[in-house]
Every structure is written in C-alpha cells, then in structure tokens.
Design a protein around this motif. Structure first.
Motif, short mmCIF file in Angstrom:
data_model
loop_
_atom_site.label_atom_id
_atom_site.label_comp_id
_atom_site.label_asym_id
_atom_site.label_seq_id
_atom_site.Cartn_x
_atom_site.Cartn_y
_atom_site.Cartn_z
N TYR A 81 59.66 29.61 14.86
CA TYR A 81 60.21 30.98 14.91
C TYR A 81 61.51 30.91 14.13
O TYR A 81 62.49 30.37 14.62
CB TYR A 81 60.48 31.42 16.35
CG TYR A 81 59.24 31.44 17.21
CD1 TYR A 81 58.40 32.56 17.23
CD2 TYR A 81 58.89 30.34 18.00
CE1 TYR A 81 57.26 32.58 18.02
CE2 TYR A 81 57.75 30.37 18.79
CZ TYR A 81 56.94 31.48 18.80
OH TYR A 81 55.82 31.51 19.58
N THR A 120 63.59 27.75 14.44
CA THR A 120 63.26 27.04 15.68
C THR A 120 61.83 26.54 15.67
O THR A 120 60.89 27.34 15.70
CB THR A 120 63.43 27.98 16.90
OG1 THR A 120 64.71 28.57 16.85
CG2 THR A 120 63.25 27.22 18.21
N PRO A 121 61.64 25.21 15.62
CA PRO A 121 60.27 24.71 15.68
C PRO A 121 59.73 24.82 17.10
O PRO A 121 60.41 24.51 18.06
CB PRO A 121 60.41 23.23 15.27
CG PRO A 121 61.82 22.87 15.56
CD PRO A 121 62.64 24.14 15.57
N ALA A 122 58.49 25.31 17.22
CA ALA A 122 57.87 25.44 18.54
C ALA A 122 56.71 24.46 18.67
O ALA A 122 56.54 23.83 19.70
CB ALA A 122 57.39 26.87 18.77
N PRO A 178 57.89 20.96 30.03
CA PRO A 178 59.07 21.75 30.40
C PRO A 178 59.17 23.06 29.63
O PRO A 178 58.53 23.23 28.58
CB PRO A 178 60.23 20.82 30.06
CG PRO A 178 59.70 19.86 29.06
CD PRO A 178 58.24 19.70 29.36
N SER A 179 59.96 23.97 30.14
CA SER A 179 60.18 25.25 29.49
C SER A 179 60.64 25.03 28.04
O SER A 179 61.47 24.16 27.78
CB SER A 179 61.24 26.03 30.28
OG SER A 179 61.37 27.30 29.73
N GLY A 180 60.08 25.78 27.13
CA GLY A 180 60.49 25.68 25.73
C GLY A 180 59.78 24.61 24.92
O GLY A 180 60.05 24.44 23.74
N CYS A 181 58.82 23.89 25.53
CA CYS A 181 58.16 22.78 24.82
C CYS A 181 57.06 23.27 23.88
O CYS A 181 56.51 22.48 23.11
CB CYS A 181 57.60 21.76 25.80
SG CYS A 181 56.22 22.39 26.78
N GLY A 182 56.70 24.56 23.96
CA GLY A 182 55.71 25.10 23.03
C GLY A 182 54.38 25.51 23.66
O GLY A 182 53.44 25.85 22.94
N LYS A 183 54.31 25.52 24.99
CA LYS A 183 53.04 25.84 25.67
C LYS A 183 52.53 27.23 25.30
O LYS A 183 51.36 27.39 24.95
CB LYS A 183 53.21 25.78 27.20
CG LYS A 183 53.70 24.44 27.72
CD LYS A 183 53.77 24.40 29.25
CE LYS A 183 54.78 25.37 29.87
NZ LYS A 183 56.18 25.09 29.50
N SER A 184 53.42 28.23 25.40
CA SER A 184 52.98 29.60 25.09
C SER A 184 52.57 29.73 23.64
O SER A 184 51.57 30.37 23.31
CB SER A 184 54.09 30.61 25.38
OG SER A 184 54.27 30.74 26.76
N THR A 185 53.34 29.11 22.77
CA THR A 185 53.02 29.18 21.34
C THR A 185 51.65 28.55 21.08
O THR A 185 50.84 29.11 20.33
CB THR A 185 54.12 28.47 20.52
OG1 THR A 185 55.38 29.06 20.86
CG2 THR A 185 53.89 28.60 19.03
P1 ADP Z 1 57.04 27.32 26.55
O1 ADP Z 1 55.90 28.25 26.69
O2 ADP Z 1 56.68 25.88 26.76
O3 ADP Z 1 58.23 27.72 27.35
P2 ADP Z 1 57.39 28.53 23.94
O4 ADP Z 1 56.16 28.32 23.14
O5 ADP Z 1 57.60 29.85 24.61
O6 ADP Z 1 57.48 27.35 25.01
O7 ADP Z 1 58.67 28.25 23.05
C1 ADP Z 1 58.79 27.10 22.21
C2 ADP Z 1 60.10 27.21 21.45
O8 ADP Z 1 60.05 28.33 20.59
C3 ADP Z 1 61.32 27.42 22.34
O9 ADP Z 1 62.40 26.78 21.70
C4 ADP Z 1 61.48 28.92 22.34
O10 ADP Z 1 62.83 29.28 22.59
C5 ADP Z 1 61.06 29.27 20.93
N1 ADP Z 1 60.50 30.62 20.85
C6 ADP Z 1 59.38 31.06 21.48
N2 ADP Z 1 59.13 32.34 21.15
C7 ADP Z 1 60.11 32.72 20.31
C8 ADP Z 1 60.41 33.93 19.61
N3 ADP Z 1 59.63 34.99 19.72
N4 ADP Z 1 61.49 33.94 18.82
C9 ADP Z 1 62.27 32.85 18.68
N5 ADP Z 1 62.05 31.67 19.30
C10 ADP Z 1 60.98 31.60 20.11
#
Ligand code: ADP
Ligand code: ADP
Length: 230
Positions: free
Chosen positions: A12, A15-17, A36-43
């Motif tokens: 993003y 920011t590497p996800a 952990p939170s922010g590790c890229g699961k949602s992405t």
């Molecule tokens: P998780 O689901 O494990 O919490 P995410 O996939 O949501 O992880 O996020 C991975 C990284 O990408 C984190 O550093 C998060 O802050 C960043 N990130 C996720 N979505 C966005 C976005 N829409 N814009 C900027 N950064 C993002």
C-alpha cells in the motif's frame, strides 16, 4: 489443488503488506491464516478472493488465473464459486434474515419463491430458522453472523473466504459460528480460508499458516511447512 498462490507481493504505497507468499489448498481443506495484527492476513485473503489485485505473483483457481481477470469477472466469481464472510456480516439492515440470505440467489436469477425456500433451509441448518422474519438490528451479533454465514453458503461456493468471522463476537458466540462454519464446510466439501489472529481458532482448521511481516513464518513449522510447497 483447488486454489494456489505463487509469489504474492502487495504494498500500500510504501508499506509492504505481502512480500512473496506461495501456498496451495486442496479441495475440501480448511486453512487457518494466523499471525499478529498487520502481518498481511487481510491482504492475503483479499488477493486470494479476487477482491484485491497483487502487485506481483499469481492466484489460480482450478489452474486458471484469478488475478488477471477483469473486475467484472472477479465479482462474478465471488457470486458463484467463491463465498466471502467478513468480521461484520454486513447484512442489509432493511431486509429480514430470510431476505438477506435469499439475496445472492435472487441476484443470480433464482425466482423469489425458490430463493426463499433455500434461504429458510440454510437458516435452519444454522439453527436460526426462528429469526427468518427479523431484521439484523433485532438479533444478537452471533445470530447476525450465523445469518451472514447462511448468506455466504446459500450459493454453495466451492471456496469460502472468512476474514476474522468471529472477531466482533464473544467467545461462546464465536465458537458457535465457527462450529457451524466447519461442520457445514465438511458436509459440503467446501474449501475454506479462515483468517484469524486467535491461535485457538486455528484449532478448527486442518492446517495453519502463520504470516509474519508479509511472509510465511517457517520458524514455528509444525503443520505450517506443508503450506509452503504449493
Ligand atoms: P492483518 O490483516 O494481518 O492485520 P493487513 O493485510 O490488514 O494485515 O495489513 C498489512 C499491512 O498493510 C499493515 O502494515 C497495514 O497497516 C497495511 N495496510 C493494510 N491496508 C492498508 C491500506 N488500505 N492502506 C495502507 N496500508 C494498509
Ligand atoms: P484486520 O482486522 O483485518 O486486520 P485492519 O484493522 O488491519 O483489519 O484494517 C481494516 C481496514 O483498514 C482494511 O480495509 C484495511 O485495508 C485498512 N487499513 C489497515 N491498515 C491501514 C493503514 N495503515 N492505512 C490505511 N488503511 C488501513
């Protein structure tokens, strides 16, 4: 393999996800994605489900590229072979539970009566048949999420993507939703990608894949290593 990802990279801005994720799912398998939170699961789950396009790498469903499909084709996939369930079920507030569950079928062209019959049957399977004519605001969070699960499964998807489906629920309600999710997935032979930050939840899965800073964490190994060699 029903679903594969090879070398997925996604950022993003700066920011590497995801920094190169490769995995494969066998048909009917339930995979938990933890970390952990922010590790890229949602992405990762958004890339797999065709909601988000990776910057590099490939997603394949039954050997066919998903990531290169048009937005229209990917959204069609999500109304057919793919089902999605998110943290907040995102039910339509103005519609009853039965109408919410019938909606995906009606959007796909099924007649109103047939769609309602199917919706009632799925509500029954999820133990919330008595809520059929209630609106989301009138029922508990756990009940809403069971209705949302019914809506995700009514089209009988081959792959269900669930992103923190119990994240907004208390422990008991969360266990119930997951219990239903796993039982129905097994009954239907549905493949499941289940994102959770709770290690306990991963116990419901056949296999756990842990992400750390956008890559698969191989330090814990255990079951995780099987996910790497897709
Ligand atoms: P998780 O689901 O494990 O919490 P995410 O996939 O949501 O992880 O996020 C991975 C990284 O990408 C984190 O550093 C998060 O802050 C960043 N990130 C996720 N979505 C966005 C976005 N829409 N814009 C900027 N950064 C993002
Ligand atoms: P999750 O519980 O799935 O980890 P997050 O709280 O990480 O969810 O993210 C919720 C939403 O906010 C997502 O749509 C994500 O893309 C977005 N997001 C996450 N991190 C950032 C960020 N650093 N900047 C902008 N948007 C973000």
């Amino acid at each position: 393999m029903i679903l594969q990802a090879r070398g997925l990279v996604r950022s993003y801005g700066a920011t590497p996800a995801l920094r190169g994720v490769t995995l494969g799912l066998a048909e009917g398998e339930i995979l938990a994605v933890t970390g952990p939170s922010g590790c890229g699961k949602s992405t990762l789950i958004h890339c797999l489900a065709g909601i988000l396009r990776p910057d590099a790498g490939e997603v394949l469903y039954l050997g066919q590229r998903v990531d290169t499909l048009s937005e229209a084709a990917r959204s069609k996939l999500r109304r057919g072979a793919f089902g999605v369930l998110f943290q907040f079920g995102q039910l339509v507030a103005e519609l009853t539970a039965a109408e919410n569950v019938a909606l995906p079928l009606m959007l796909a062209g099924t007649g109103r009566r047939e769609a309602r019959t199917a919706a009632l049957s799925w509500l029954e399977r999820l133990g919330v048949a008595e809520l059929a004519d209630q609106r989301p605001g009138e029922v508990s969070g756990g009940q809403q999420q069971r209705v949302a699960l019914a809506r995700a499964l009514v089209t009988e998807p081959r792959v269900l993507f669930a992103d923190e489906p119990t994240g907004a629920l208390d422990t008991l309600a969360g266990e119930q939703v997951l219990g239903h999710l796993v039982r129905l997935a097994r009954e239907q032979g549905t493949t499941v990608v289940l994102v959770t930050h709770e290690p306990r939840i991963a116990g419901y899965a056949d296999r756990e894949l842990t992400l750390r800073d956008g890559v698969i964490d191989a330090t814990g190994m255990g079951l995780t290593d099987k996910a790497v060699g897709a």
